[in-house]
Design a protein around this motif. Sequence first.
Motif, PDB file in Angstrom:
ATOM      1  N   THR A  83       0.802  -1.225   0.000  1.00  0.00           N
ATOM      2  CA  THR A  83       0.000   0.000   0.000  1.00  0.00           C
ATOM      3  C   THR A  83       0.831   1.269   0.000  1.00  0.00           C
ATOM      4  O   THR A  83       0.290   2.347  -0.218  1.00  0.00           O
ATOM      5  N   VAL A 387      -4.426  -5.758   6.243  1.00  0.00           N
ATOM      6  CA  VAL A 387      -3.794  -6.704   5.311  1.00  0.00           C
ATOM      7  C   VAL A 387      -4.763  -7.781   4.842  1.00  0.00           C
ATOM      8  O   VAL A 387      -4.435  -8.571   3.956  1.00  0.00           O
ATOM      9  N   SER A 388      -5.975  -7.814   5.433  1.00  0.00           N
ATOM     10  CA  SER A 388      -7.010  -8.748   4.971  1.00  0.00           C
ATOM     11  C   SER A 388      -7.949  -8.102   3.966  1.00  0.00           C
ATOM     12  O   SER A 388      -8.766  -8.801   3.353  1.00  0.00           O
ATOM     13  N   ASP A 389      -7.844  -6.779   3.816  1.00  0.00           N
ATOM     14  CA  ASP A 389      -8.778  -6.032   2.974  1.00  0.00           C
ATOM     15  C   ASP A 389      -8.364  -6.110   1.498  1.00  0.00           C
ATOM     16  O   ASP A 389      -7.281  -5.668   1.119  1.00  0.00           O
ATOM     17  N   LYS A 390      -9.239  -6.664   0.667  1.00  0.00           N
ATOM     18  CA  LYS A 390      -8.910  -6.876  -0.747  1.00  0.00           C
ATOM     19  C   LYS A 390      -8.686  -5.561  -1.478  1.00  0.00           C
ATOM     20  O   LYS A 390      -7.783  -5.439  -2.291  1.00  0.00           O
ATOM     21  N   LYS A 392      -7.792  -2.655  -0.292  1.00  0.00           N
ATOM     22  CA  LYS A 392      -6.596  -1.938   0.164  1.00  0.00           C
ATOM     23  C   LYS A 392      -5.313  -2.628  -0.296  1.00  0.00           C
ATOM     24  O   LYS A 392      -4.326  -1.979  -0.639  1.00  0.00           O
ATOM     25  N   MET A 393      -5.337  -3.965  -0.313  1.00  0.00           N
ATOM     26  CA  MET A 393      -4.128  -4.732  -0.611  1.00  0.00           C
ATOM     27  C   MET A 393      -3.986  -5.068  -2.095  1.00  0.00           C
ATOM     28  O   MET A 393      -2.978  -5.651  -2.503  1.00  0.00           O
ATOM     29  N   GLN A 397      -3.724  -9.423  -0.417  1.00  0.00           N
ATOM     30  CA  GLN A 397      -4.234  -9.651   0.932  1.00  0.00           C
ATOM     31  C   GLN A 397      -3.797 -11.036   1.427  1.00  0.00           C
ATOM     32  O   GLN A 397      -3.498 -11.927   0.636  1.00  0.00           O
ATOM     33  N   GLN A 403      -5.071 -15.392   8.026  1.00  0.00           N
ATOM     34  CA  GLN A 403      -6.008 -14.568   8.801  1.00  0.00           C
ATOM     35  C   GLN A 403      -6.395 -15.269  10.092  1.00  0.00           C
ATOM     36  O   GLN A 403      -6.409 -14.652  11.168  1.00  0.00           O
TER      37      GLN A 403
END
Length: 623
Positions: A83, A387-390, A392-393, A397, A403
């Motif tokens: 990011t 880091v789990s957000d599609k 944003k990553m 992710q 997770q």
Amino acid sequence: MGKSLEEVNESVSTQNKKTGLRKLLAFFGPAYLISVGYMDPGNWATDIAGGSQFGYALLWVLLMSNLMALLLQSLSARLGIVTQRDLAQASRETYSPFINYILYFLAEIAIAACDLAEVLGMAIGINLLFDIPLIDAVLITVLDTFLLLFLINKGIRKMEAFIIALVVVIGMSFVFEMFFAQPVMGDVMRGLIPSMPNSAALYIAIGIIGATVMPHNLYLHSSLVQTRKFDRTPAGIKQALKYNFIDSTIALNLAFFVNAAILILAAATFHKNGMFDIAEIQDAHKIMEPILGTKWAPILFAVALIAAGQSSTITGTLAGQIVMEGYLNLRIQPWVRRIITRLIAIIPAVIVITIFGESVTGKLLILSQVILSLQLGFAIIPLIHFVSDKSKMKGFQISKTTQIVSWVVALIIVSLNIKLVYNEIEGWLATSENPVVLWLTVIPLSFAFLILLLYIVFKPVITREKIDIHNHSPHNLKLQFTNKGGYDKKNIAVTVDFTSSDEGAINSAFELGGADANYTLIHVVETVGAMVYGKNIEDHETLIDAKLLKEYEKMLSEKGFKVKTELGFGTPVKVIPEIINKGNFDVLVMGTHGHTGFKDLLFGTTVDKLRHKISIPLFIVKN
């Protein structure tokens, strides 16, 4: 929002490396700066206390903490690489200003607690090695603030080399200490089997976790990985993730070796000889020579302690800068920021040592690590969400398995912290002469933080909405411009910073040049990353600033003005003269914020320094 650690952002190129080994070495460095936080003097206090009281029984806690650290640091590195934001910047873009202020406050508490441990540890080392009074040694630690300024001005690679040299000193010291102590390896291996002797061991275990998995390291790692410039293609990002994971694995295993060596040393010397109450670093140093039979043992111990304190304080002050810039979008003079960070640690240390004496430093060190552990949840949980957000990553992710493991780690840490807080409050209520005060202060505050923790855990799950990027910076394009003027010079440069001062600067430039002049709008990205990597930086703030600059150009061109833009990177007082002196400008117009005195110390005096470096007239517009 600017780049994280702008002065060193993307300053190390990993491109054009012909062999895999050379490219791997180009990525090596950030994790070693992180690793020193895992072997700082706070770790020494908890490791010595754990080893002397419980022998090798808590070695498994160190191993578990190291595995947790490796997972969380890899998540932090992933966030920064993909990011181009550090953890503080990502939080600022995601949560409301109110929540961010609280998270910032908690992060500063964690950094202050960490710096307290580093100050005390380094001061104790100086005291033991040179027999300087502890109070004086604490005050001496202010000087290493200026060492950090010197190192970062030399570039991130020089700083990394200095830190790695200190890590080698620490590691070699404990290689010899292990040789002197000669621990029984069978007992060491049994210490890796999970067990919890009693509630006192739980307090030490939580301190070890807090000393090992540090919240400020999560902020720091997500920023430091951005010092590497690499191809921003999917293949390039994937390669950067792989090399940074290798870097983290090697560096954190070295940190595990040091921590394990300290605990094993305490178990093999103090616990073995029935000295179960050794928790003070000074006591450990004092009795090493008679037990181990060599004068070199206490000397190496003190040297390693100084190296640990010096190296970790450098990374702690960098983390303070990252947290302040990321959460508040507030940039102050680097030396001011580092002095503030150091004073926050020194003042309580001086007060406590003055009142209670030098004998409480060990308890103070362990308390600082427990405070760090209590802050962990507020850094870990947002990190896992990010880091789990599609969206944003952008396809990078973490997997479902990662997770689940990450949330299990977070659950373990938070559960242990809740139990610790519950036990402590229960003890206070039982022994307090006036429990009403606790019911009115500590207990409501604890519930408030528990609610905040639940909020940051469940909000993304409940809303199920795409996290929008909020621009909390003071950028404002709703300004009014005129088109009058009559200056006979036709090439006018105007500095802009996307605040209200732009209106006065641009209008004054129009009054000088009118509709026939050529205008160049200059903006300097002054994040840490931009200062280090220059025009090669591609972080979020650079993208935002470039976009806003183009909006200015479009808006003013539509009004009939001949406008072009120039985006610079680094420190304004250096970059603006470079742009002006290489261009064919007749006058430079600058708006000021009108701050003087103390604010000049905080924010710098760009105008005063700049006017002596340019060869054209400077027109200053005060707002």
